[in-house]
Structures are given as C-alpha cells and as structure tokens.
Design a protein around this motif. Structure first.
Motif, PDB file in Angstrom:
ATOM      1  N   SER A   1      46.046  53.160 -42.107  1.00  0.00           N
ATOM      2  CA  SER A   1      47.034  52.152 -42.312  1.00  0.00           C
ATOM      3  C   SER A   1      47.684  52.011 -43.489  1.00  0.00           C
ATOM      4  O   SER A   1      48.593  52.030 -43.948  1.00  0.00           O
ATOM      5  CB  SER A   1      46.801  51.115 -41.106  1.00  0.00           C
ATOM      6  OG  SER A   1      46.784  51.409 -39.988  1.00  0.00           O
ATOM      7  N   LEU A   2      47.458  51.413 -44.330  1.00  0.00           N
ATOM      8  CA  LEU A   2      47.341  51.056 -45.967  1.00  0.00           C
ATOM      9  C   LEU A   2      47.643  52.197 -46.443  1.00  0.00           C
ATOM     10  O   LEU A   2      48.832  52.361 -46.764  1.00  0.00           O
ATOM     11  CB  LEU A   2      46.061  50.139 -46.476  1.00  0.00           C
ATOM     12  CG  LEU A   2      45.928  50.026 -48.626  1.00  0.00           C
ATOM     13  CD1 LEU A   2      47.334  48.940 -48.304  1.00  0.00           C
ATOM     14  CD2 LEU A   2      45.467  49.656 -48.700  1.00  0.00           C
ATOM     15  N   GLY A   3      46.420  53.799 -46.332  1.00  0.00           N
ATOM     16  CA  GLY A   3      47.196  54.801 -46.885  1.00  0.00           C
ATOM     17  C   GLY A   3      48.589  55.471 -46.595  1.00  0.00           C
ATOM     18  O   GLY A   3      49.585  55.760 -47.503  1.00  0.00           O
ATOM     19  N   ALA A   4      48.526  55.059 -45.610  1.00  0.00           N
ATOM     20  CA  ALA A   4      50.228  55.336 -44.519  1.00  0.00           C
ATOM     21  C   ALA A   4      51.569  54.783 -45.510  1.00  0.00           C
ATOM     22  O   ALA A   4      52.721  54.894 -45.266  1.00  0.00           O
ATOM     23  CB  ALA A   4      50.481  55.405 -43.483  1.00  0.00           C
ATOM     24  N   SER A   5      51.290  53.279 -45.857  1.00  0.00           N
ATOM     25  CA  SER A   5      52.330  52.397 -45.916  1.00  0.00           C
ATOM     26  C   SER A   5      52.313  52.743 -47.155  1.00  0.00           C
ATOM     27  O   SER A   5      53.610  52.639 -47.586  1.00  0.00           O
ATOM     28  CB  SER A   5      51.799  51.117 -45.768  1.00  0.00           C
ATOM     29  OG  SER A   5      51.401  50.462 -44.368  1.00  0.00           O
ATOM     30  N   VAL A   6      51.146  53.179 -48.071  1.00  0.00           N
ATOM     31  CA  VAL A   6      51.811  53.335 -49.450  1.00  0.00           C
ATOM     32  C   VAL A   6      52.987  54.734 -49.425  1.00  0.00           C
ATOM     33  O   VAL A   6      53.326  54.575 -50.165  1.00  0.00           O
ATOM     34  CB  VAL A   6      50.375  53.474 -50.468  1.00  0.00           C
ATOM     35  CG1 VAL A   6      50.431  53.781 -51.838  1.00  0.00           C
ATOM     36  CG2 VAL A   6      49.658  52.422 -50.326  1.00  0.00           C
ATOM     37  N   PHE A   7      52.102  55.307 -48.936  1.00  0.00           N
ATOM     38  CA  PHE A   7      52.431  56.589 -49.112  1.00  0.00           C
ATOM     39  C   PHE A   7      54.028  56.643 -48.785  1.00  0.00           C
ATOM     40  O   PHE A   7      55.294  57.285 -49.135  1.00  0.00           O
ATOM     41  CB  PHE A   7      52.225  57.991 -48.162  1.00  0.00           C
ATOM     42  CG  PHE A   7      52.501  58.828 -48.215  1.00  0.00           C
ATOM     43  CD1 PHE A   7      52.661  59.990 -49.108  1.00  0.00           C
ATOM     44  CD2 PHE A   7      53.466  59.298 -47.163  1.00  0.00           C
ATOM     45  CE1 PHE A   7      53.430  61.574 -49.629  1.00  0.00           C
ATOM     46  CE2 PHE A   7      54.218  60.530 -46.950  1.00  0.00           C
ATOM     47  CZ  PHE A   7      53.973  61.575 -48.025  1.00  0.00           C
ATOM     48  N   GLY A   8      54.251  56.245 -47.926  1.00  0.00           N
ATOM     49  CA  GLY A   8      56.102  56.307 -47.495  1.00  0.00           C
ATOM     50  C   GLY A   8      55.896  54.945 -47.628  1.00  0.00           C
ATOM     51  O   GLY A   8      57.679  55.198 -48.699  1.00  0.00           O
TER      52      GLY A   8
ATOM     53  N   PRO B   1      35.953  52.238 -30.586  1.00  0.00           N
ATOM     54  CA  PRO B   1      35.156  53.184 -30.873  1.00  0.00           C
ATOM     55  C   PRO B   1      34.648  53.041 -32.287  1.00  0.00           C
ATOM     56  O   PRO B   1      35.705  52.440 -32.849  1.00  0.00           O
ATOM     57  CB  PRO B   1      35.463  54.879 -30.875  1.00  0.00           C
ATOM     58  CG  PRO B   1      37.105  54.613 -30.321  1.00  0.00           C
ATOM     59  CD  PRO B   1      37.103  52.505 -30.112  1.00  0.00           C
ATOM     60  N   LYS B   2      33.574  54.074 -32.757  1.00  0.00           N
ATOM     61  CA  LYS B   2      33.267  53.283 -34.471  1.00  0.00           C
ATOM     62  C   LYS B   2      34.562  53.857 -35.047  1.00  0.00           C
ATOM     63  O   LYS B   2      34.653  53.394 -36.160  1.00  0.00           O
ATOM     64  CB  LYS B   2      31.867  54.140 -34.624  1.00  0.00           C
ATOM     65  CG  LYS B   2      31.462  53.707 -35.806  1.00  0.00           C
ATOM     66  CD  LYS B   2      30.283  54.672 -35.869  1.00  0.00           C
ATOM     67  CE  LYS B   2      29.413  53.398 -37.753  1.00  0.00           C
ATOM     68  NZ  LYS B   2      28.052  55.019 -37.698  1.00  0.00           N
ATOM     69  N   GLN B   3      35.105  55.057 -35.058  1.00  0.00           N
ATOM     70  CA  GLN B   3      36.049  55.267 -35.716  1.00  0.00           C
ATOM     71  C   GLN B   3      37.009  54.519 -36.513  1.00  0.00           C
ATOM     72  O   GLN B   3      38.120  55.057 -36.459  1.00  0.00           O
ATOM     73  CB  GLN B   3      36.811  57.049 -34.862  1.00  0.00           C
ATOM     74  CG  GLN B   3      35.804  57.893 -34.469  1.00  0.00           C
ATOM     75  CD  GLN B   3      35.014  57.599 -33.216  1.00  0.00           C
ATOM     76  OE1 GLN B   3      34.332  57.154 -33.436  1.00  0.00           O
ATOM     77  NE2 GLN B   3      34.239  59.300 -33.573  1.00  0.00           N
ATOM     78  N   ALA B   4      37.923  53.425 -34.965  1.00  0.00           N
ATOM     79  CA  ALA B   4      38.504  53.005 -35.057  1.00  0.00           C
ATOM     80  C   ALA B   4      38.036  51.965 -36.509  1.00  0.00           C
ATOM     81  O   ALA B   4      39.594  50.938 -36.643  1.00  0.00           O
ATOM     82  CB  ALA B   4      38.941  51.370 -34.178  1.00  0.00           C
ATOM     83  N   ASN B   5      37.741  51.928 -37.361  1.00  0.00           N
ATOM     84  CA  ASN B   5      36.693  51.213 -38.506  1.00  0.00           C
ATOM     85  C   ASN B   5      37.598  51.358 -40.026  1.00  0.00           C
ATOM     86  O   ASN B   5      38.051  51.620 -40.678  1.00  0.00           O
ATOM     87  CB  ASN B   5      35.176  51.353 -38.402  1.00  0.00           C
ATOM     88  CG  ASN B   5      34.413  50.722 -37.715  1.00  0.00           C
ATOM     89  OD1 ASN B   5      35.253  49.453 -37.180  1.00  0.00           O
ATOM     90  ND2 ASN B   5      33.601  50.880 -37.523  1.00  0.00           N
ATOM     91  N   ALA B   6      38.329  53.237 -39.342  1.00  0.00           N
ATOM     92  CA  ALA B   6      39.098  53.956 -40.805  1.00  0.00           C
ATOM     93  C   ALA B   6      40.335  53.311 -40.139  1.00  0.00           C
ATOM     94  O   ALA B   6      41.246  53.693 -41.216  1.00  0.00           O
ATOM     95  CB  ALA B   6      38.925  55.536 -40.269  1.00  0.00           C
ATOM     96  N   LEU B   7      40.934  52.874 -38.739  1.00  0.00           N
ATOM     97  CA  LEU B   7      42.349  52.401 -38.843  1.00  0.00           C
ATOM     98  C   LEU B   7      43.194  51.864 -39.833  1.00  0.00           C
ATOM     99  O   LEU B   7      44.208  52.244 -40.673  1.00  0.00           O
ATOM    100  CB  LEU B   7      42.783  51.559 -37.204  1.00  0.00           C
ATOM    101  CG  LEU B   7      42.732  53.117 -36.362  1.00  0.00           C
ATOM    102  CD1 LEU B   7      42.589  52.685 -34.667  1.00  0.00           C
ATOM    103  CD2 LEU B   7      43.380  53.613 -36.514  1.00  0.00           C
ATOM    104  N   PRO B   8      42.155  50.932 -40.552  1.00  0.00           N
ATOM    105  CA  PRO B   8      42.855  49.863 -41.126  1.00  0.00           C
ATOM    106  C   PRO B   8      43.375  50.463 -42.356  1.00  0.00           C
ATOM    107  O   PRO B   8      44.494  50.641 -43.273  1.00  0.00           O
ATOM    108  CB  PRO B   8      41.958  48.578 -41.779  1.00  0.00           C
ATOM    109  CG  PRO B   8      41.655  48.457 -40.128  1.00  0.00           C
ATOM    110  CD  PRO B   8      41.118  49.762 -39.962  1.00  0.00           C
TER     111      PRO B   8
END
Length: 215
Positions: free
Chosen positions: A16-23, A6-13
């Motif tokens: 993921s990057l934001g979650a990694s930085v936050f973590g 789905p088109k929404q999958a384009n936001a996953l990278p």
C-alpha cells in the motif's frame, strides 16, 4: 486460536505504501507535464472586440509590426495600437464598414478599445521587448507567423525552460536587426558563424541566472 489473516497479509502495508508513493509520483509528473504552458497556453486565441486580421494587414499589405506596436524598440512592454493608429488609415478607408463601428465609436467618444491580451507572462518574470528586438530576436521567434493568422493565437509556451534554450545558445536564434519584423525569414547557411561574430562584436550575453528575470 486459529489464525485469522494469512501470512501473506503482512506484505499489504508495504504494498500500500509503495502504491501510494508511486501514485503520488505519477500525479506530480502529470501535473508538471500537462499543466505546463506548452499545454495550457499554446493555442490560446481570445475573441477580440474588433475583427482585426493580421493575415490581411501584416500578410497581404506587408505592414511592419512596428507601425502598430511602435514601442517595442524602446520599452520593456509592447503596446497595442491606440485608436489614433487605426484611424490614420480608416478615416479614409472603409469609413462606413460595420466591422469598424467599434473603432469609430472609440475615436468619437475618446474611449480606448478594450483589446484582449494574448501573451501573458507572470508578474514575477521581467521581460524587455526592447533589449530582445535590439539584439536581433525576430518577432516570429516568440509570436509565430503573425502574418498568417486571421486571429492571433499563442504559438510558443513562453516558459522559463523555453526562454533558457535561446539564452544558452543565442547564435541559433538571432538574425540581423533589420530583419526582426520579417515574417518567414530564412537564415543563410552560415548564420551560426555570423551570429557568433555578432554576439562577440556586440557583447551579447543573455543571462541565465535567476535574478536576471526575477527581481
């Protein structure tokens, strides 16, 4: 050809990057906070080779700290008492006590007692007991109420930030030089003004630059 994702999958990278930085930031904060001396060092209470009670000697008997730690006014490092210091009293007092067998063995065999160090500073941090004691920093300021401790424990973090609090405002921590070993010392109401005058009169200027402690 049908679209697989789905088109929404384009936001996953990006997510993921934001979650990694936050973590990563959270982990760094937790390590910085909970791995600090306030959490890793305060409360350290090692078992000693002799059950020496500061509560009894410094508290009930009101022995001056400098009787045992007699280098604090002259040397950078405080000293643990030599067996001779213990035997000055115990060659006449409790001479048959099983608790003092290690002391008697040390004396008879001329082998120092292996006391366990409680307060540790990194090798790269220079600290002079003599300069602090002579300026009017009380023993309990760094070591706590030793006279109430059956077994000595570390009560302050001795971290750089903790030391700088005193160096930046010494008037809040100093006391008369003759009171440095007094446990439970109560500052008079005008102690800040007195200490400001002491700082001016004696030229007390605690350094806050890196090279003062790291050289």
């Amino acid at each position: 050809m049908a679209q697989i994702f789905p088109k929404q999958a384009n936001a996953l990278p990006l997510l993921s990057l934001g979650a990694s930085v936050f973590g990563f930031v959270v982990v760094v904060f937790l390590v910085w906070y909970y791995f600090s001396p306030e959490f890793t060092d305060v409360g350290y209470r090692p078992e000693q080779p002799v059950e020496f009670s500061h509560e009894f000697h410094a508290g009930q008997l009101e022995m001056d700290c400098r009787y045992c730690h007699n280098w604090v006014e002259e040397a950078s490092h405080s000293n643990v008492p030599a067996t001779q210091t213990c035997m000055n009293c115990h060659n006449q007092i409790k001479t048959d006590s099983p608790q003092l067998q290690t002391v008697r063995d040390s004396w008879e065999n001329d082998v120092p007692i292996q006391w366990v160090k409680v307060h540790h500073l990194p090798d790269y941090a220079h600290f002079s007991h003599a300069s602090h004691v002579k300026a009017g920093v009380g023993c309990e300021t760094c070591h706590g109420r030793i006279d109430q401790m059956e077994v000595v424990a570390q009560t302050e973090p001795l971290s750089m930030g903790w030391c700088l609090e005193c160096h930046r405002q010494p008037e809040l921590y100093l006391r008369p030089t003759e009171e440095v070993t007094t446990m439970g010392y109560v500052q008079p109401a005008d102690f800040v003004d007195r200490n400001l005058e002491k700082v001016r009169r004696e030229g007390i200027q605690p350094p806050t630059n890196c090279s003062a402690c790291h050289y």
